[in-house]
Design a protein around this motif. Structure first.
Motif, mmCIF file in Angstrom:
data_model
loop_
_atom_site.group_PDB
_atom_site.id
_atom_site.type_symbol
_atom_site.label_atom_id
_atom_site.label_comp_id
_atom_site.label_asym_id
_atom_site.label_seq_id
_atom_site.Cartn_x
_atom_site.Cartn_y
_atom_site.Cartn_z
ATOM 1 N N ASN A 85 0.823 -1.205 0.000
ATOM 2 C CA ASN A 85 0.000 0.000 0.000
ATOM 3 C C ASN A 85 0.861 1.260 0.000
ATOM 4 O O ASN A 85 1.811 1.366 0.780
ATOM 5 C CB ASN A 85 -0.902 0.030 1.239
ATOM 6 N N LEU A 86 0.500 2.195 -0.849
ATOM 7 C CA LEU A 86 1.096 3.534 -0.852
ATOM 8 C C LEU A 86 -0.023 4.503 -0.514
ATOM 9 O O LEU A 86 -1.019 4.594 -1.241
ATOM 10 C CB LEU A 86 1.707 3.856 -2.208
ATOM 11 N N LEU A 87 0.126 5.205 0.604
ATOM 12 C CA LEU A 87 -0.913 6.109 1.101
ATOM 13 C C LEU A 87 -0.400 7.538 1.098
ATOM 14 O O LEU A 87 0.674 7.813 1.631
ATOM 15 C CB LEU A 87 -1.313 5.707 2.527
ATOM 16 N N ASN A 117 -3.589 4.613 -2.233
ATOM 17 C CA ASN A 117 -4.678 5.032 -1.352
ATOM 18 C C ASN A 117 -4.528 6.527 -1.077
ATOM 19 O O ASN A 117 -3.411 7.012 -0.837
ATOM 20 C CB ASN A 117 -4.624 4.264 -0.030
ATOM 21 N N LEU A 118 -5.643 7.238 -1.093
ATOM 22 C CA LEU A 118 -5.636 8.685 -0.896
ATOM 23 C C LEU A 118 -6.598 9.054 0.227
ATOM 24 O O LEU A 118 -7.743 8.578 0.247
ATOM 25 C CB LEU A 118 -6.046 9.410 -2.178
ATOM 26 N N LEU A 119 -6.141 9.901 1.145
ATOM 27 C CA LEU A 119 -7.000 10.412 2.204
ATOM 28 C C LEU A 119 -7.271 11.885 1.903
ATOM 29 O O LEU A 119 -6.367 12.714 1.969
ATOM 30 C CB LEU A 119 -6.337 10.246 3.573
ATOM 31 N N GLU A 120 -8.502 12.185 1.532
ATOM 32 C CA GLU A 120 -8.874 13.534 1.091
ATOM 33 C C GLU A 120 -10.315 13.814 1.481
ATOM 34 O O GLU A 120 -11.161 12.920 1.435
ATOM 35 C CB GLU A 120 -8.704 13.642 -0.433
ATOM 36 N N THR A 121 -10.618 15.080 1.857
ATOM 37 C CA THR A 121 -11.976 15.456 2.250
ATOM 38 C C THR A 121 -12.615 16.456 1.290
ATOM 39 O O THR A 121 -13.818 16.686 1.359
ATOM 40 C CB THR A 121 -11.977 16.072 3.659
ATOM 41 N N TRP A 140 -9.913 5.869 -2.407
ATOM 42 C CA TRP A 140 -10.005 6.911 -1.380
ATOM 43 C C TRP A 140 -10.441 6.283 -0.067
ATOM 44 O O TRP A 140 -11.392 5.481 -0.033
ATOM 45 C CB TRP A 140 -10.991 7.998 -1.815
ATOM 46 N N VAL A 141 -9.756 6.631 1.002
ATOM 47 C CA VAL A 141 -10.051 6.071 2.318
ATOM 48 C C VAL A 141 -10.316 7.197 3.307
ATOM 49 O O VAL A 141 -9.804 8.318 3.150
ATOM 50 C CB VAL A 141 -8.890 5.182 2.823
ATOM 51 N N ASP A 142 -11.095 6.907 4.315
ATOM 52 C CA ASP A 142 -11.373 7.866 5.388
ATOM 53 C C ASP A 142 -10.636 7.512 6.668
ATOM 54 O O ASP A 142 -10.382 8.379 7.505
ATOM 55 C CB ASP A 142 -12.873 7.924 5.675
ATOM 56 N N PHE A 144 -7.476 4.724 8.463
ATOM 57 C CA PHE A 144 -6.331 3.886 8.132
ATOM 58 C C PHE A 144 -6.670 2.396 8.153
ATOM 59 O O PHE A 144 -6.041 1.609 7.445
ATOM 60 C CB PHE A 144 -5.178 4.182 9.093
ATOM 61 N N ASP A 145 -7.669 2.022 8.944
ATOM 62 C CA ASP A 145 -8.001 0.599 9.001
ATOM 63 C C ASP A 145 -8.793 0.140 7.772
ATOM 64 O O ASP A 145 -9.143 -1.028 7.654
ATOM 65 C CB ASP A 145 -8.748 0.250 10.285
ATOM 66 N N GLU A 146 -9.081 1.053 6.838
ATOM 67 C CA GLU A 146 -9.716 0.680 5.585
ATOM 68 C C GLU A 146 -8.695 0.161 4.566
ATOM 69 O O GLU A 146 -9.077 -0.373 3.517
ATOM 70 C CB GLU A 146 -10.452 1.876 4.976
ATOM 71 N N LEU A 147 -7.423 0.310 4.865
ATOM 72 C CA LEU A 147 -6.385 -0.151 3.946
ATOM 73 C C LEU A 147 -6.372 -1.672 3.870
ATOM 74 O O LEU A 147 -6.596 -2.355 4.866
ATOM 75 C CB LEU A 147 -5.008 0.344 4.424
#
Length: 361
Positions: A85-87, A117-121, A140-142, A144-147
């Protein structure tokens, strides 16, 4: 739309203060930046010349390319796991990840192995990321445990500075929290009624003089702590680049920027970027507790120089002689003392045994 949602954010903040009393700066920042309807990071694109600020990836492709080299080197040290995973936290327009991937995919097997994986709002930025990175099929994830399972490499550029802080002001009786309230029907700063004993604060600030300010990035510590737990469990590394200071201490750094100019933090809530310098010593403390090895903090200029920005700039000038001046200006802005070179820091935490390039000679 309900009546409260139709109000301006400043009116909503005023209503909350009148009904619940003054709020912490952390609560104020949280509403201004991430209110579901009117928060700054939920609205239009804040980046670039037409926005409020410019980040390193927007200055030059060299920044993202060198981060790409950094990540490939780590992946190879990890025996090239497939998949991994690359976040990226707060990926903006997707420019940094695009530059990373353009370079990283030259390494055999990297593209087949990576899961982005991208964390963005910000909905507007998510659409730009979708267009910019569509060929890589990001997720897109909200949280970290969604990875998905697998090793984890993390990049965060100018992410932690935007997380809410609390401020405390020293007086003769101890420390009092700075709050946002109403003064003559306008938003204003004041101090809470309860004095906190000096001994309740970190040792580094216990002897502060009256009037000095201590900022606490509680949210940044919580986010880094959760992230570090994931990396420690999975194996991998975190690279965070931001403006900040290496040691915990006093000093007021809360700032507001609008259209590339400093502004009053209490004016135009939701329309102004709010940020504060990152306490990297505090991030080191929470990260170290997870078992990750935190490497010595570097200036951004030092990190990029060790990664080869001098050679990369020379190659770009040779290939694009008509743009030589612009390339040189961008390089100097990224690494120079008058630009981002010393104000911005590079923080790296990695699984024991890894030797992050640039941080380990």
């Amino acid at each position: 739309m309900s009546e409260p949602e139709s109000r301006e954010l400043s009116d909503l903040i005023e209503m909350q203060i009148r009904s619940q009393g003054p709020m912490s700066i952390a609560s104020y920042m949280g509403l201004c930046l991430t209110h579901p309807k009117q928060g700054y990071y939920r609205r239009a694109d804040p980046l670039g010349a037409a926005g409020d600020f410019v980040t390193a990836p927007e200055i030059s492709q060299m920044f993202g390319e060198l981060v790409g080299f950094f990540l490939v080197n780590l992946w190879q040290q990890m025996q090239e796991p497939n998949p991994f995973n690359l976040l990226e936290l707060g990926p903006g327009r997707g420019t940094l990840m695009s530059d990373i991937m353009r370079v990283a995919c030259r390494a055999e097997g990297f593209r087949e192995a990576v899961r982005i994986n991208l964390l963005e709002t910000n909905p507007a930025l998510i659409e730009q990321q979708r267009l910019q990175l569509s060929e890589y099929q990001p997720k897109w994830v909200d949280e970290f445990d969604e990875l998905e399972d697998g090793p984890l490499l993390v990049v965060a550029n100018e992410f932690f500075d935007a997380l809410p802080i609390r401020q405390f002001v020293r007086d003769a009786d101890g420390w009092r929290e700075r709050l946002v309230g109403l003064i003559d029907d306008r938003l204003g700063f004041g101090l809470g009624p309860t004095a906190i004993p000096p001994t309740a604060m970190p040792e580094a600030v216990q002897n502060a003089e009256p009037g000095e300010v201590f900022e606490v990035g509680i949210t940044a510590g919580e986010v880094m702590g959760r992230l570090a737990v994931q990396v420690a469990r999975r194996g991998g590394a975190i690279l965070a680049i931001d403006y900040g200071y290496p040691e915990t201490g006093v000093g007021e750094t809360l700032q507001a920027v609008r259209q590339h100019r400093y502004a009053d933090p209490l004016e135009a809530p939701g329309e102004t970027d709010l940020s504060a310098h990152v306490d990297f010593n505090a991030l080191k403390a929470v990260t170290s507790r997870t078992g990750l090895e935190v490497h010595p903090l570097l200036d951004q200029g030092t990190f990029l120089w060790r990664m080869g920005i001098g050679e990369r700039a020379a190659a770009l000038v040779k290939a694009n002689p008509d743009h030589a001046d612009a390339i040189t200006v961008a390089r100097d802005r990224l690494i120079g003392e008058k630009g981002m070179g010393t104000l911005f820091k590079a923080f790296c935490a990695a699984s024991p045994g890894l030797k992050p390039h640039g941080f380990v000679e």
